[in-house]
Design an enzyme around this catalytic site. Structure first.
Site, PDB file in Angstrom:
ATOM      1  N   LEU A 170      26.194-100.886 -55.084  1.00 11.07           N
ATOM      2  CA  LEU A 170      25.931-102.332 -55.054  1.00 11.07           C
ATOM      3  C   LEU A 170      25.674-102.856 -56.470  1.00 11.07           C
ATOM      4  O   LEU A 170      24.621-103.409 -56.765  1.00 11.07           O
ATOM      5  CB  LEU A 170      24.761-102.652 -54.118  1.00 11.07           C
ATOM      6  CG  LEU A 170      24.784-104.078 -53.579  1.00 11.07           C
ATOM      7  CD1 LEU A 170      25.892-104.270 -52.550  1.00 11.07           C
ATOM      8  CD2 LEU A 170      23.450-104.460 -52.957  1.00 11.07           C
ATOM      9  N   ILE A 173      30.318-105.731 -58.594  1.00 12.51           N
ATOM     10  CA  ILE A 173      31.464-105.859 -57.685  1.00 12.51           C
ATOM     11  C   ILE A 173      30.984-105.783 -56.236  1.00 12.51           C
ATOM     12  O   ILE A 173      31.332-106.619 -55.398  1.00 12.51           O
ATOM     13  CB  ILE A 173      32.517-104.769 -57.995  1.00 12.51           C
ATOM     14  CG1 ILE A 173      33.053-104.962 -59.419  1.00 12.51           C
ATOM     15  CG2 ILE A 173      33.661-104.801 -56.976  1.00 12.51           C
ATOM     16  CD1 ILE A 173      33.957-103.854 -59.938  1.00 12.51           C
ATOM     17  N   SER A 192      23.206 -97.133 -52.666  1.00 14.08           N
ATOM     18  CA  SER A 192      23.343 -97.039 -54.116  1.00 14.08           C
ATOM     19  C   SER A 192      22.230 -96.103 -54.566  1.00 14.08           C
ATOM     20  O   SER A 192      21.426 -95.643 -53.731  1.00 14.08           O
ATOM     21  CB  SER A 192      23.255 -98.407 -54.786  1.00 14.08           C
ATOM     22  OG  SER A 192      21.995 -98.942 -54.573  1.00 14.08           O
ATOM     23  N   ARG A 193      22.197 -95.821 -55.895  1.00 11.75           N
ATOM     24  CA  ARG A 193      21.208 -94.839 -56.356  1.00 11.75           C
ATOM     25  C   ARG A 193      19.795 -95.234 -55.935  1.00 11.75           C
ATOM     26  O   ARG A 193      19.002 -94.408 -55.540  1.00 11.75           O
ATOM     27  CB  ARG A 193      21.274 -94.720 -57.882  1.00 11.75           C
ATOM     28  CG  ARG A 193      22.364 -93.785 -58.347  1.00 11.75           C
ATOM     29  CD  ARG A 193      22.414 -93.765 -59.833  1.00 11.75           C
ATOM     30  NE  ARG A 193      22.670 -95.112 -60.332  1.00 11.75           N
ATOM     31  CZ  ARG A 193      23.624 -95.430 -61.185  1.00 11.75           C
ATOM     32  NH1 ARG A 193      24.407 -94.502 -61.660  1.00 11.75           N
ATOM     33  NH2 ARG A 193      23.795 -96.672 -61.597  1.00 11.75           N
ATOM     34  N   VAL A 248      38.134 -99.647 -54.118  1.00 10.52           N
ATOM     35  CA  VAL A 248      38.506-100.331 -55.367  1.00 10.52           C
ATOM     36  C   VAL A 248      37.729 -99.721 -56.539  1.00 10.52           C
ATOM     37  O   VAL A 248      37.649-100.306 -57.612  1.00 10.52           O
ATOM     38  CB  VAL A 248      38.258-101.868 -55.309  1.00 10.52           C
ATOM     39  CG1 VAL A 248      39.182-102.530 -54.313  1.00 10.52           C
ATOM     40  CG2 VAL A 248      36.796-102.188 -55.022  1.00 10.52           C
ATOM     41  N   GLY A 249      37.140 -98.526 -56.298  1.00 12.80           N
ATOM     42  CA  GLY A 249      36.370 -97.854 -57.357  1.00 12.80           C
ATOM     43  C   GLY A 249      37.278 -96.930 -58.155  1.00 12.80           C
ATOM     44  O   GLY A 249      38.002 -97.374 -59.056  1.00 12.80           O
ATOM     45  N   ARG A 250      37.250 -95.659 -57.812  1.00 13.89           N
ATOM     46  CA  ARG A 250      38.132 -94.680 -58.444  1.00 13.89           C
ATOM     47  C   ARG A 250      38.651 -93.744 -57.360  1.00 13.89           C
ATOM     48  O   ARG A 250      37.935 -93.458 -56.380  1.00 13.89           O
ATOM     49  CB  ARG A 250      37.369 -93.853 -59.486  1.00 13.89           C
ATOM     50  CG  ARG A 250      37.092 -94.573 -60.777  1.00 13.89           C
ATOM     51  CD  ARG A 250      38.358 -94.848 -61.576  1.00 13.89           C
ATOM     52  NE  ARG A 250      38.089 -95.499 -62.847  1.00 13.89           N
ATOM     53  CZ  ARG A 250      38.132 -96.817 -63.060  1.00 13.89           C
ATOM     54  NH1 ARG A 250      38.442 -97.632 -62.080  1.00 13.89           N
ATOM     55  NH2 ARG A 250      37.882 -97.322 -64.258  1.00 13.89           N
ATOM     56  N   GLU A 279      46.737 -90.876 -60.130  1.00  7.51           N
ATOM     57  CA  GLU A 279      47.572 -92.054 -60.403  1.00  7.51           C
ATOM     58  C   GLU A 279      48.566 -91.749 -61.506  1.00  7.51           C
ATOM     59  O   GLU A 279      48.215 -91.031 -62.445  1.00  7.51           O
ATOM     60  CB  GLU A 279      46.684 -93.228 -60.831  1.00  7.51           C
ATOM     61  CG  GLU A 279      45.793 -93.684 -59.711  1.00  7.51           C
ATOM     62  CD  GLU A 279      44.773 -94.727 -60.151  1.00  7.51           C
ATOM     63  OE1 GLU A 279      44.875 -95.238 -61.287  1.00  7.51           O
ATOM     64  OE2 GLU A 279      43.880 -95.019 -59.363  1.00  7.51           O
ATOM     65  N   HIS A 296      46.327 -99.858 -58.451  1.00  6.44           N
ATOM     66  CA  HIS A 296      45.188-100.032 -59.371  1.00  6.44           C
ATOM     67  C   HIS A 296      45.238-101.428 -60.010  1.00  6.44           C
ATOM     68  O   HIS A 296      45.321-101.564 -61.235  1.00  6.44           O
ATOM     69  CB  HIS A 296      45.188 -98.934 -60.444  1.00  6.44           C
ATOM     70  CG  HIS A 296      43.811 -98.729 -61.045  1.00  6.44           C
ATOM     71  ND1 HIS A 296      43.322 -97.510 -61.414  1.00  6.44           N
ATOM     72  CD2 HIS A 296      42.822 -99.606 -61.323  1.00  6.44           C
ATOM     73  CE1 HIS A 296      42.100 -97.638 -61.911  1.00  6.44           C
ATOM     74  NE2 HIS A 296      41.781 -98.908 -61.866  1.00  6.44           N
ATOM     75  N   ALA A 298      43.119-104.079 -58.631  1.00  3.45           N
ATOM     76  CA  ALA A 298      42.045-104.921 -58.074  1.00  3.45           C
ATOM     77  C   ALA A 298      41.429-105.854 -59.105  1.00  3.45           C
ATOM     78  O   ALA A 298      41.105-106.988 -58.812  1.00  3.45           O
ATOM     79  CB  ALA A 298      40.972-104.052 -57.440  1.00  3.45           C
TER      80      ALA A 298
HETATM   81  O1  LIG Z   1      39.669-100.106 -62.735  1.00  4.60           O
HETATM   82  C1  LIG Z   1      39.536-100.770 -63.704  1.00  4.60           C
HETATM   83  C2  LIG Z   1      38.338-100.838 -64.492  1.00  4.60           C
HETATM   84  O2  LIG Z   1      37.457 -99.979 -64.325  1.00  4.60           O
HETATM   85  O3  LIG Z   1      38.219-101.744 -65.315  1.00  4.60           O
END
Ligand SMILES: O=CC(=O)O
Length: 332
Positions: A170, A173, A192-193, A248-250, A279, A296, A298
């Protein structure tokens, strides 16, 4: 050009502009260079005929600020060539390509691009969720294939409103995602942490607990050793057969092989993926009707790139005038 930086005196540049090192792979060109050139004395090893490491060891001893372009790896070895470095300006939201431990030990401050990208990344995450649930891409393919007049049963989707959405991470984004989905009538929880005191969403201490209580999980967290494959078999089982995963993270937040299996066997309801483990290679098995894929993208909108350039400029100006920085990334 190379000789003009051959010793420390050369850093007293004729133009008296603050010196900033650009750290980039030669293939990463950025409009930032033209934008910053009038205001800063830019050092760009990728433009030098020397290898980057010898350029840095000869020329960069007094550099205090560095811009890391896109995901150019920034290792402890490179950081060691920069003993005076105080500030890293990352042009990405995720910073897993930078040796954070070394930065933490040396007290190097870092700024990242989340502030510039948060709204667009959140729009994209919500768009993926709506697309997966309402089968918009599937319907688009159905119409384009000329199937509507001949075959009336385009696959039915699911409601978005009133879904229980779990946000993993959180930060900026994730918060924007939560704000948007609240307006759809979804109930929002997060992991979250740490629990965030000023946030109205309910907190779950583990992703497993969050998955048990969610219809959809949206991944917005950074990739770290702790979050690598945070979405694994147990979490997908807890999310259930109708559960949807949005990332939308990694890519490496998800154990991709396991997700592929769960999707193929119908043990996960759907996925909206903007990021992947290797990727730009995307497993062909993910080309399913209940999966929406994006390359990739977003964070990217033309306005967000302008916002990024403004943010980089503002942070550098603030740093060299001893003013507070925007978008400081907390290295933990
Ligand atoms: O994915 C894209 C970024 O981390 O900026």
């Amino acid at each position: 050009m190379a000789n003009s930086y051959a010793n420390q005196e050369c850093f007293q540049s004729n133009d008296d502009l603050p010196m900033v090192l650009l750290h980039r792979l030669p293939s990463f060109n950025s409009p930032l260079k033209d934008i910053l050139q009038p205001h800063f004395h830019l050092l760009d090893p990728a433009d030098s005929p020397e290898p980057a490491s010898s350029f840095l060891s000869c020329h960069a001893k007094s550099v205090r600020a560095l811009i890391c372009i896109y995901n150019t790896p920034l290792s402890a070895e490179t950081l060691n060539l920069l003993p005076s470095l105080e500030l890293i300006v990352a042009t990405t939201a995720g910073v897993e390509h930078i040796d954070l431990e070394e930065c933490r030990c040396r007290g190097i401050i870092m700024t990242n691009a989340s502030t510039a990208f948060a709204e667009d990344a959140a729009d994209h995450a919500v768009a993926l969720l709506i697309d997966v649930c309402r089968r918009i891409s599937t319907a688009d393919r159905f119409v384009r294939a000329g199937l509507w007049p001949v075959k009336r049963d385009c696959p039915l989707g699911f409601k978005v409103g009133r879904k229980r959405v779990g946000i993993v991470g959180l930060g900026r984004i994730g918060l924007e995602v939560g704000k948007r989905l609240e307006a759809f009538g979804c109930s929002i929880a997060y992991n979250s942490r740490k629990k965030k005191p000023s946030v109205p969403f309910s907190y779950h201490a583990t992703v497993l607990d969050l998955a048990e209580d969610s219809d959809a999980l949206i991944l917005c967290c950074s990739l770290t050793e702790q979050t690598h494959h945070i979405i694994n078999k147990d979490v997908l089982e807890a999310l259930g057969k109708e559960g949807v995963i949005i990332n939308v993270g990694r890519g490496a937040l998800i154990d991709e092989k396991v997700l592929v299996q769960f999707l193929l066997t119908g043990d996960t309801g759907g996925a909206g993926l903007d990021v992947f483990e290797n990727e730009p290679d995307v497993p062909r098995e993910l080309e399913l009707d209940n999966v929406v894929l994006s390359p990739h993208r977003a964070i990217f909108a033309s306005e967000s790139l302008e916002a990024l350039h403004q943010l980089v400029f503002t942070n550098l100006k603030a740093f060299f005038s001893n003013k507070p920085l925007q978008s400081v990334f907390q290295i933990e």
